[in-house]
Structures are given as structure tokens and as C-alpha cells.
Design a protein around this motif. Structure first.
Motif, PDB file in Angstrom:
ATOM      1  N   ASN A 347       0.791  -1.218   0.000  1.00 15.79           N
ATOM      2  CA  ASN A 347       0.000   0.000   0.000  1.00 15.79           C
ATOM      3  C   ASN A 347       0.827   1.275   0.000  1.00 15.79           C
ATOM      4  O   ASN A 347       0.311   2.353   0.302  1.00 15.79           O
ATOM      5  N   HIS A 348       2.111   1.168  -0.334  1.00 19.75           N
ATOM      6  CA  HIS A 348       2.961   2.361  -0.400  1.00 19.75           C
ATOM      7  C   HIS A 348       3.686   2.384  -1.757  1.00 19.75           C
ATOM      8  O   HIS A 348       4.567   1.543  -2.006  1.00 19.75           O
ATOM      9  N   PRO A 349       3.344   3.292  -2.605  1.00 16.90           N
ATOM     10  CA  PRO A 349       4.079   3.410  -3.874  1.00 16.90           C
ATOM     11  C   PRO A 349       5.415   4.111  -3.656  1.00 16.90           C
ATOM     12  O   PRO A 349       5.621   4.777  -2.626  1.00 16.90           O
ATOM     13  N   PRO A 350       6.363   4.014  -4.617  1.00 20.10           N
ATOM     14  CA  PRO A 350       7.611   4.773  -4.514  1.00 20.10           C
ATOM     15  C   PRO A 350       7.323   6.270  -4.519  1.00 20.10           C
ATOM     16  O   PRO A 350       6.353   6.737  -5.132  1.00 20.10           O
ATOM     17  N   THR A 351       8.192   7.043  -3.853  1.00 17.64           N
ATOM     18  CA  THR A 351       8.009   8.497  -3.754  1.00 17.64           C
ATOM     19  C   THR A 351       9.360   9.181  -3.912  1.00 17.64           C
ATOM     20  O   THR A 351      10.373   8.724  -3.358  1.00 17.64           O
ATOM     21  N   PHE A 352       9.373  10.315  -4.717  1.00 20.74           N
ATOM     22  CA  PHE A 352      10.596  11.104  -4.912  1.00 20.74           C
ATOM     23  C   PHE A 352      10.592  12.255  -3.904  1.00 20.74           C
ATOM     24  O   PHE A 352       9.554  12.881  -3.629  1.00 20.74           O
ATOM     25  N   TYR A 353      11.812  12.561  -3.378  1.00 13.68           N
ATOM     26  CA  TYR A 353      11.975  13.616  -2.384  1.00 13.68           C
ATOM     27  C   TYR A 353      13.083  14.568  -2.837  1.00 13.68           C
ATOM     28  O   TYR A 353      14.102  14.147  -3.415  1.00 13.68           O
ATOM     29  N   GLY A 354      12.849  15.862  -2.567  1.00 13.04           N
ATOM     30  CA  GLY A 354      13.877  16.869  -2.761  1.00 13.04           C
ATOM     31  C   GLY A 354      14.434  17.302  -1.432  1.00 13.04           C
ATOM     32  O   GLY A 354      14.289  16.623  -0.404  1.00 13.04           O
ATOM     33  N   GLU A 355      15.092  18.469  -1.457  1.00  5.90           N
ATOM     34  CA  GLU A 355      15.681  18.964  -0.217  1.00  5.90           C
ATOM     35  C   GLU A 355      14.627  19.365   0.802  1.00  5.90           C
ATOM     36  O   GLU A 355      14.889  19.388   2.002  1.00  5.90           O
ATOM     37  N   ASN A 356      13.418  19.654   0.304  1.00  6.60           N
ATOM     38  CA  ASN A 356      12.364  20.149   1.192  1.00  6.60           C
ATOM     39  C   ASN A 356      11.194  19.185   1.301  1.00  6.60           C
ATOM     40  O   ASN A 356      10.082  19.604   1.643  1.00  6.60           O
ATOM     41  N   GLY A 357      11.378  17.898   0.998  1.00  5.53           N
ATOM     42  CA  GLY A 357      10.289  16.945   1.135  1.00  5.53           C
ATOM     43  C   GLY A 357       9.883  16.360  -0.219  1.00  5.53           C
ATOM     44  O   GLY A 357      10.623  16.454  -1.212  1.00  5.53           O
ATOM     45  N   PRO A 358       8.686  15.701  -0.275  1.00  5.88           N
ATOM     46  CA  PRO A 358       8.243  15.094  -1.531  1.00  5.88           C
ATOM     47  C   PRO A 358       8.186  16.132  -2.661  1.00  5.88           C
ATOM     48  O   PRO A 358       7.737  17.257  -2.464  1.00  5.88           O
ATOM     49  N   GLN A 359       8.641  15.690  -3.828  1.00  5.36           N
ATOM     50  CA  GLN A 359       8.757  16.617  -4.953  1.00  5.36           C
ATOM     51  C   GLN A 359       8.652  15.814  -6.257  1.00  5.36           C
ATOM     52  O   GLN A 359       9.244  14.738  -6.378  1.00  5.36           O
ATOM     53  N   ASN A 360       7.886  16.356  -7.213  1.00  5.40           N
ATOM     54  CA  ASN A 360       7.748  15.671  -8.514  1.00  5.40           C
ATOM     55  C   ASN A 360       8.257  16.511  -9.683  1.00  5.40           C
ATOM     56  O   ASN A 360       7.982  16.198 -10.837  1.00  5.40           O
ATOM     57  N   ARG A 361       9.020  17.592  -9.409  1.00  3.66           N
ATOM     58  CA  ARG A 361       9.597  18.410 -10.486  1.00  3.66           C
ATOM     59  C   ARG A 361      10.951  18.935 -10.015  1.00  3.66           C
ATOM     60  O   ARG A 361      11.059  19.560  -8.955  1.00  3.66           O
ATOM     61  N   PHE A 362      11.971  18.695 -10.851  1.00  5.44           N
ATOM     62  CA  PHE A 362      13.321  19.123 -10.536  1.00  5.44           C
ATOM     63  C   PHE A 362      13.872  19.892 -11.747  1.00  5.44           C
ATOM     64  O   PHE A 362      13.737  19.427 -12.897  1.00  5.44           O
ATOM     65  N   GLU A 363      14.491  21.047 -11.491  1.00  7.89           N
ATOM     66  CA  GLU A 363      15.013  21.885 -12.571  1.00  7.89           C
ATOM     67  C   GLU A 363      16.484  22.175 -12.335  1.00  7.89           C
ATOM     68  O   GLU A 363      16.942  22.271 -11.183  1.00  7.89           O
ATOM     69  N   LEU A 364      17.220  22.362 -13.472  1.00  8.09           N
ATOM     70  CA  LEU A 364      18.665  22.607 -13.422  1.00  8.09           C
ATOM     71  C   LEU A 364      19.038  23.473 -14.615  1.00  8.09           C
ATOM     72  O   LEU A 364      18.520  23.289 -15.725  1.00  8.09           O
ATOM     73  N   THR A 365      19.932  24.427 -14.417  1.00  7.15           N
ATOM     74  CA  THR A 365      20.470  25.269 -15.489  1.00  7.15           C
ATOM     75  C   THR A 365      21.952  24.956 -15.645  1.00  7.15           C
ATOM     76  O   THR A 365      22.706  24.964 -14.658  1.00  7.15           O
ATOM     77  N   MET A 366      22.398  24.700 -16.905  1.00  5.77           N
ATOM     78  CA  MET A 366      23.779  24.311 -17.146  1.00  5.77           C
ATOM     79  C   MET A 366      24.171  24.696 -18.575  1.00  5.77           C
ATOM     80  O   MET A 366      23.325  24.977 -19.431  1.00  5.77           O
ATOM     81  N   TYR A 367      25.493  24.745 -18.814  1.00  7.61           N
ATOM     82  CA  TYR A 367      26.002  25.029 -20.153  1.00  7.61           C
ATOM     83  C   TYR A 367      25.874  23.783 -21.030  1.00  7.61           C
ATOM     84  O   TYR A 367      25.906  22.647 -20.548  1.00  7.61           O
ATOM     85  N   GLU A 368      25.746  24.049 -22.319  1.00  5.29           N
ATOM     86  CA  GLU A 368      25.653  22.942 -23.272  1.00  5.29           C
ATOM     87  C   GLU A 368      26.988  22.191 -23.344  1.00  5.29           C
ATOM     88  O   GLU A 368      28.040  22.711 -22.978  1.00  5.29           O
ATOM     89  N   HIS A 369      26.904  20.961 -23.808  1.00  3.99           N
ATOM     90  CA  HIS A 369      28.059  20.089 -24.039  1.00  3.99           C
ATOM     91  C   HIS A 369      28.909  19.891 -22.792  1.00  3.99           C
ATOM     92  O   HIS A 369      30.132  20.154 -22.791  1.00  3.99           O
TER      93      HIS A 369
END
Length: 875
Positions: A347-369
């Protein structure tokens, strides 16, 4: 039929002619019993001969007609009675054997008496008709449970021919797996013995039946004719197959939170006879222990007790599916196994967590290549499943552009830190995507629920200067007319840099040896000529140089530009002088030549013409070469002098030179022609006359002759050198010939060049012959000396012999040196001869005295000068 009526014209008495009656198989006589085959060819040969006679022996005439409204099939030749077929016969269509009458007649032209008879022509049959099937198409429906050997259909075909040609037999065009057979005479189609129809295997069969006649004659040959038809056999379904379960094997689960009445699993079965299926009834045959039940109509298995009351962790239920007949009787059935396992509740599905608790969206800014293998440390992701054991085991998967990033680990038990690693740096390209979107999936592995979780990963890309400006093509081809003003546009080049911002700005420049006359706009890429530049196709018509496209950081690419200066017709033809004087010898042309400085054809192609000549009709001009020659009829000076009254042999001719440009230019010149006769004759004179206007041609001829002579001389010298090389080999030591001592006698010496004789001079016996040969070969202008009487010996070396000044001046010397091998034979022939050579004439003729032997003899002669007074010498 038989004898006909006799007709006699008024005022005449005569016996009537009559036909011969020769029987039914005869081909001559009357046509009362005549028969003909329907395949008789039309008009090729006679089919019958009307034959009769007149009692008085008069000649008779024959006629042949048909009843009114009937088609004419025959024609008779009046005199001979020859009957031919003129229309094609078909017994099956016309049946003239029973309905058509033929009227044939014969009359005596002398007395105008005639006889008319009527007969019937019988047409005999030929095998020209195919069997025809009746009641097409053949479609039959057969139940699949029809017994083997049963009759299922009957085919029928008819043949309009008679006899054996009209009889019909049948057979099947069999295939390797055919299930049918046919009776050859009756046409009855049956199922083969041992074969059965199966609706579930094949619902339709196609059988080809062939109808064949008994054969017969047609056009003189035996012919058998056939026809074919297809029988379509549709198989009808019968109740002969038991039910079948769909989707086996079956597994169900009971969880800790289940309650009585909970659905565990649903089975499904269907009748094996799909053409007419029966309804299915379900039941549990064995293994339930009273803990499970099944719905008889839907097949749904339910729990009848609480999970805590279950005695086993695994149950294997035998479920029965039975067909229900029309009267609700149970027919065929099938049993399958359903496995039910009692498990904990997941009765417990997998869950993703960020630094502040459960989270379903993660973003990152970086240079190409970024470098391959780099960890995206800006993403802080943790995944967790609170269940235990197998329920907490799941797999991580990254969904998005393929093989760009990969996730570690791929299999997790309970909890793990998620790491994203760069796998393909090239695909992370700002010019293709400003951001990349991925989905991170966590899916349970060993649970029936397969719970899962999803998180979005968005990577925003920053641009770098990673692209080089690229031209639209590797080379550009441009054309510009000559004399175009300075600053004229030539061609526009285009280069693009996919980078953004200042990195995408392109600056153009040109360089190369051919770029001096051109400029390029640094931002637009338009190439134009220098303001002071003047393009002249006659000076240079082809230019090529390079253009460079460079970004702000110095990355660049090159393209080559080819510029063609198009020629314009801006130069008129020009003669060397406006007034030309030419001397024309009868039989040889004179040539005028103009030059057009344009660069290309047709602007520089010149056409010559005579504009004016006084008198006219004297000269012709070659329009291409400018050669002027006399008209063909002018062959002598006498004809030339008779053309004008003044008998003048000088003409002024105005010659025009026109170029081929558009518009064209023309130039004229006055040619003063003085005509004279040829003082020379022969081929050389003709050649010199033709070359008088072109001295280089004569010079080239002379140079060619000299070159040929030089080549011949070189070849001869090379051959002589090779011959002497072979002959100038070290010969074996020659024997020394010692002559007997002679009595000392007075020597008479004579100077070789007319000087007084001296007693101190010694001359060889055969110098006379060598001197003569030498004078002959050298063609010397000196007078021939008198022949010596004694051999001449060379003086001794100064170091070994002391002589007075008188002796040195009185004794002639012979000086020599070793020459190359090619000259050795000549030197030896000119310097040494002796009595020994006379004794061996073969060696003298061959001239094979080697240079080594000459050197040896010279030394010995110098050492033995003192012995010369005693009569000794060596050779």
C-alpha cells in the motif's frame, strides 16, 4: 430431289440434258446426297463437281442457287461445274443439314433447254466445341461434420458436338492437400475417404473442376477440348470443439485488507465452435476448501472468508468451463488451474523527495556540451518506498531523448540517492534544444500492483561558442561583364553561425592572389569591384579567391569564389596597315590578316570579304583565312593583261574584316596587288611561294630537316660506339717477332712534307699506304709526299737518351695519346703499321687492335730506339 423439270423454249425441239446420279459417297454428279464437314476451309479447293450430259452431245452450263432468304454457302463454275465453299459452316449454329435446300441446274445453250433439281446438303460434325458448364457459379455449403465419402455436389457440362466429341468426362485439378474427389462420368463431388472438414482450420475451400470431351477430328487433326470451373465450398461450423480458456495461466492474490466478497480474479472461456457458439457456465471443480466461490456466468472468483482465517498461503483452484446446450444441458467442458497467493498488502508506492520533502519536479540550469561522465550535481533527488521486502523493490528509469543521460542506480530496495550522469555530450546542444525534458520513473518490480511514481526533470541550457560559421556552399561562381564600372556587385556570399548573441555574428573578408580587384562588405557578404578597378576580359578573364567568415572569437570557415569576366565586343578588327602591298604570283594566293583583341568567340572571329576591286570579278577571298587568289579561269599573265585596257597588272582591292560580335565591328584596308608569273618551278618553288608570307613556316621546315640529320648522325655514332666498345677488349699478349740481323746499309730518308732527305730519319715500310689513306680521309690540301723507303721510328724519351740538337731537329717525332674507345681503332690504324700486319691481313682488315696494346707498343718502341740501328724492332 432427284430428277427435276425439263424446260423447252417455244419453237424448239431437243432432248433435255440430265445429271448423273453417282450415289451418296460420290463427289461428282448431282448434289442429292452430298455431305460436307463443318471444318472445311472456305474457298481453298473444290468441294463437289456438278456433272451431267446432253443427249445430243452439246456442251452444257451449270447453275447453283439457294432458297429465298437463305444464306449462300456454295458457288459453281458454269462451265466446269466446280463447286466451292464461300461461307464458313457451323453445324451447331446453322444446322443447314436439315433446313437449307440447294437448287442446282444445268442447261443446253444451243437449244436453250435446261433442267433444275433441288437437293439438301448435309453438314457433318467436327470437334470444334468446348464443353460448357451449366448453372454457374458453383457454390456449395457443407457442414464440417459431414462424413468422409459423402456426396456434396454434382456438376454438369454439355458439349454440342456429336459422337465422341460430344461426350463429357470430369476430373479435378488437384492440390497436395485436397480433400475432395469427383466421379469422372457423373460429375458427383465427394469428400475423399479418410478426409474430414474442420471449420476452425479452414472455413472455405476452392476446387477447380475440368470438363473434357471425348476428342475428335478438327481440320484433319485429332483434338480434345476442355473447360474448367471453380467450385466454392463453404464449411459450416458444427458443435465439435470444447471450450477454451483465454489468457492462461491465471494468478490471483489475497491481501491482508481483503474482506469477504472481494474479487480475486476473473477467468474467461469461449466455445471452440465459433460459427455457432454455445454459452459457457463456470464452476470450481476442486481446491477451494470453501474459501472461494465463482460466478457461473461471469467467471469472477471471490473471497468467502477473511484472510486471517485462510489456512494456506497458496491455493490452486480447478475451474471448469462447460458449454450449455439449447435445453440447458451441459455439453463439452474444459478445466484450467487458477493459482491464488495470500500476501501482505502493498500500500505504499515509490516516492521522490527533494531537499524540502516530496517533490515531482526538478530543474537545473547548465552550459551545453558538458563532459561525458559528469554528474549533474545540481539535482538533489532521493527515492523511497515504505513497504517491506519484495513490495519495496522497484526499478528507476529515465525517459526522454535517448542515450543522453542515464540514472544510477537502476534497481532500488527501499531507498536510494538518485544520480544523473551525462552519457552523450553532443546531444546536449543549445542550438537544437534550449531545454531538455526527462521523466524519472520508479516502478515496482515484483508486486502485482506495479505501483509507480513519476518526477519531471527540466534542464535549461546555456549557449557556448561551439559552432563555426558555415557558408551555404563550398564555392561560389559569379559572372560579370567586362568594362563594368567600379563598385559593381559581383556575388553575395552567405554564412551562418548557429550560436546565439555575439557569438552568432559573422564578419566577412577576402584574400588570395585574385582578390586585388574586389572588396566584400563585412556584414552583408556582398562582393563588389574596387572603385578604381577595370575588368578587361582580354587582359584576364578568370579570377578566384577565398572568402572568410569569422565569428567574434576567431572561429572561421572558408569558401572559394570563381569570377568569370564576360567578354564584350569592344575591339574592332585591325590590320597591320591600312594600305598593304602584295605581290601575287599566278597560281599562289596572297594573305591579308586582321587581329581582333577580344577574348572570346564569336567576338574575336573575323570574316573577310572584298568590298571593292577595280576591275571586279578578278579575285576571290577565303572568308575565314583572308587568302586572296585569282579566279579559277585566270591562269596566265596573258589573261591578266587582257582584262583591262591599259593591260595593267596592278589592282587595288578594298578588303573588309568583320568580327562576329553583336553588334559587330568592321575594318577595311586597301591591298595593292601586283600580279606576276612564277619564275621558279618544282615542288620547292611552290613551297617557297606558299611560305613567302609566312617565313616562320620555311624556317620551321629547314629546322626540321636539320633535326632529322642530327638524329641520324647521333644514331650512327651511337652504333659505332657500341661496336667499338665490344671490340676494344684486352687482347691476349702478342708474340714478339725478332728479325734476323741485317747488314748495315745506307738509309735513304725523305722528308714527309717535301723536305730534304736526312740520314738520321728512319721510316717504316708501309707508312706510304697509311699516309695515303690519311690524306684521303682528311682530304688535306697538302701535296702528297713521296713514299718512304724505311720505317720511321719514334725518338727516345728525353730522360733516357741524349742527342745533339742536330739529331733532335733532324729526326721527326711521332707523338701520340690514348683516345677513347670509340676512337681507338682509328688511332691504331693511323699510327702503327708494320710488316707483321702484312703477314696477318685478317687482323688488319678487322681493325681490332686494342688501346692497351697500342700503349704497350709505344713504350717498347721508345725503349728500343737504340736497337733500331741494329735492325731490331718490336710489334
Amino acid at each position: 430431289e432427284g430428277r427435276g423439270d425439263l424446260y423447252l423454249l417455244p419453237g424448239q425441239s431437243d432432248f433435255a440434258p440430265y445429271f448423273y446420279d453417282n450415289g451418296p459417297s460420290s463427289t461428282s454428279g448431282n448434289m442429292a446426297l452430298f455431305s460436307i464437314a463443318e471444318d472445311t476451309p472456305v474457298g481453298e479447293s473444290q468441294v463437289y463437281t456438278l456433272n451431267g450430259t446432253d443427249p445430243e452431245g452439246d456442251s452444257v452450263r451449270y447453275g447453283l442457287t439457294f432458297e429465298k432468304g437463305s444464306k449462300e454457302y456454295f458457288r459453281v463454275e458454269p462451265k466446269s461445274g466446280r463447286v466451292t465453299l464461300i461461307s464458313e459452316l457451323d453445324r451447331e449454329v446453322s444446322y443447314i443439314c436439315s433446313s437449307a435446300a440447294v437448287i442446282y441446274s444445268m442447261y443446253d445453250p444451243s437449244y436453250l433447254t435446261y433442267v433444275v433439281e433441288k437437293g439438301r446438303v448435309f453438314v457433318t460434325d467436327a470437334n470444334d466445341e468446348k464443353p460448357e458448364f451449366l448453372n454457374l457459379p458453383f457454390i456449395v455449403s457443407v457442414p464440417e461434420d459431414t462424413e468422409a465419402g459423402s456426396s456434396i455436389f454434382k456438376v454438369q457440362a454439355v458439349d454440342k458436338d456429336l459422337g465422341s466429341g460430344g461426350s463429357v468426362t470430369y476430373f479435378l485439378q488437384t492440390t497436395p492437400n485436397t480433400k475432395f474427389t469427383i466421379d469422372g462420368h457423373s460429375g458427383v463431388l465427394r469428400i475423399k475417404p479418410g478426409e474430414y472438414l474442420d471449420y476452425e482450420t479452414s472455413k472455405t475451400h476452392f476446387v477447380t473442376v475440368v470438363a473434357k470431351d471425348g476428342g475428335g477430328k478438327y481440320n484433319g487433326k485429332h483434338q480434345v477440348m476442355t473447360s474448367s470451373a471453380t467450385i466454392t465450398i463453404n464449411v459450416l461450423d458444427a458443435q465439435d470443439s470444447p471450450p477454451t480458456f483465454v489468457g492462461t495461466p491465471y494468478f490471483g492474490y489475497v491481501y491482508e485488507v481483503s474482506v469477504p466478497g472481494s474479487e480475486i480474479f476473473t477467468v474467461f472461456a469461449k466455445d471452440g465452435d465459433q460459427g455457432n457458439p454455445n454459452p459457457i457456465q463456470y464452476s470450481i471443480f476442486n481446491g477451494s476448501d470453501g474459501s472461494f466461490s465463482i460466478n457461473s456466468s461471469s467467471g469472477c472468483i471471490t473471497l468467502t472468508t477473511y484472510p486471517i482465517q485462510l489456512k494456506n498461503e497458496l491455493y490452486e483452484l480447478q475451474v471448469k468451463a462447460s458449454e450449455v446446450g439449447p435445453e440447458n444441458q451441459l455439453l463439452d467442458y474444459t478445466i484450467t488451474m487458477v493459482t491464488i497467493r495470500v500476501v501482505d498488502l502493498n500500500n505504499h508506492p515509490p516516492t521522490f523527495y527533494g531537499e524540502n520533502g516530496p517533490q515531482n519536479r526538478f530543474e537545473l540550469t547548465m552550459y551545453e556540451h558538458p563532459p561525458e561522465g559528469e554528474i549533474l550535481r545540481g539535482l538533489k533527488i532521493t527515492v523511497n518506498d515504505s513497504d517491506q521486502g519484495a513490495n519495496a523493490k522497484f526499478r528507476l528509469r529515465l525517459v526522454g531523448p535517448g542515450r543522453v543521460l542515464r540514472v544510477v542506480p537502476q534497481t532500488v530496495l527501499n531507498e536510494a540517492q538518485v544520480t544523473i550522469i551525462v552519457e552523450n555530450s553532443t546531444a546536449i546542444d543549445y542550438e537544437k534544444y534550449t531545454f531538455l525534458s526527462f521523466k524519472l520513473l520508479a516502478v515496482e518490480i515484483d508486486t502485482p500492483e506495479r505501483f509507480s511514481a513519476t518526477a519531471d526533470i527540466i534542464i535549461h541550457l546555456l549557449d557556448t561558442n561551439d559552432n563555426t560559421p558555415k557558408f551555404s556552399t563550398d564555392f561560389y561562381i559569379a559572372r560579370i561583364p567586362e568594362n563594368s564600372p567600379g563598385g559593381s556587385n559581383v556575388v553575395s556570399v552567405t554564412a551562418t553561425d548557429l550560436d546565439s548573441g555575439l557569438w552568432g555574428d559573422v564578419k566577412y573578408s577576402i584574400y588570395g592572389s585574385g582578390a586585388d580587384l574586389f572588396l566584400i562588405h563585412p556584414t552583408s557578404g556582398i562582393i563588389y569591384t574596387q572603385p578604381w578597378a577595370t575588368l578587361d576580359a582580354e587582359v584576364k578573364s578568370k579570377y578566384n579567391f577565398y572568402v572568410k567568415a569569422e565569428d567574434t572569437e576567431g572561429k572561421y570557415s572558408l569558401a572559394e569564389v570563381f569570377v568569370t569576366v564576360l567578354d564584350l565586343n569592344d575591339h574592332p578588327p585591325e590590320f597591320d596597315e591600312n594600305f598593304l602591298e602584295k605581290t601575287m604570283i599566278i597560281g599562289a594566293p596572297v594573305k591579308v590578316e586582321a587581329v581582333d583583341d577580344d577574348a572570346e568567340e564569336p567576338n574575336n572571329v573575323i570574316e573577310y570579304s572584298i568590298m571593292k576591286a577595280d576591275p571586279e570579278n578578278v579575285f576571290d577571298i577565303n572568308t575565314s583565312t583572308g587568302e586572296i587568289k585569282l579566279k579559277p579561269f585566270i591562269k596566265s599573265m596573258e589573261i591578266v593583261q587582257n582584262i583591262t585596257r591599259q593591260k595593267d597588272c596592278k589592282w587595288s582591292v578594298v578588303v573588309q574584316a568583320r568580327d562576329g560580335g553583336s553588334p559587330s565591328f568592321t575594318t577595311t584596308a586597301v591591298v595593292k596587288i601586283d600580279i606576276t608569273e612564277n619564275p621558279l618551278s618544282g615542288p620547292m618553288a611552290a613551297f617557297l611561294m606558299q611560305s613567302r608570307d609566312n617565313p616562320l613556316k620555311a624556317l620551321g621546315m629547314v629546322a626540321g630537316v636539320i633535326s632529322v640529320m642530327v638524329m641520324v648522325t647521333v644514331l650512327i655514332s651511337t652504333a659505332m660506339y657500341m661496336r667499338n666498345t665490344k671490340s676494344n677488349r684486352i687482347a691476349p699478349a702478342r708474340r714478339i717477332i725478332r728479325r734476323k740481323r741485317r747488314e748495315q746499309q745506307q738509309w735513304n730518308f725523305k722528308t714527309p712534307f717535301g723536305q730534304p732527305d736526312s740520314p738520321d730519319k728512319v721510316v717504316a715500310d708501309d707508312v706510304e699506304s697509311n699516309t695515303a689513306n690519311r690524306n684521303k680521309n682528311n682530304n688535306s690540301s697538302w701535296p702528297k709526299p713521296p713514299p718512304p723507303t724505311a720505317p720511321v721510328l719514334p725518338p727516345p724519351p728525353l730522360a733516357n737518351l741524349r742527342v745533339t740538337e742536330r739529331q733532335r731537329s733532324a729526326v721527326p717525332t711521332i707523338s701520340g695519346s690514348l683516345t677513347s674507345r670509340s676512337c681507338s681503332r682509328t688511332s691504331s690504324q693511323k699510327s702503327l703499321t708494320s710488316k707483321d700486319t702484312e703477314d696477318r691481313p685478317s687482323q688488319s682488315k678487322e681493325g681490332n687492335v686494342s688501346s692497351a696494346l697500342v700503349s704497350e707498343l709505344k713504350k717498347k718502341l721508345e725503349q728500343k730506339i737504340i736497337e733500331a740501328n741494329q735492325g731490331y724492332y718490336y710489334y
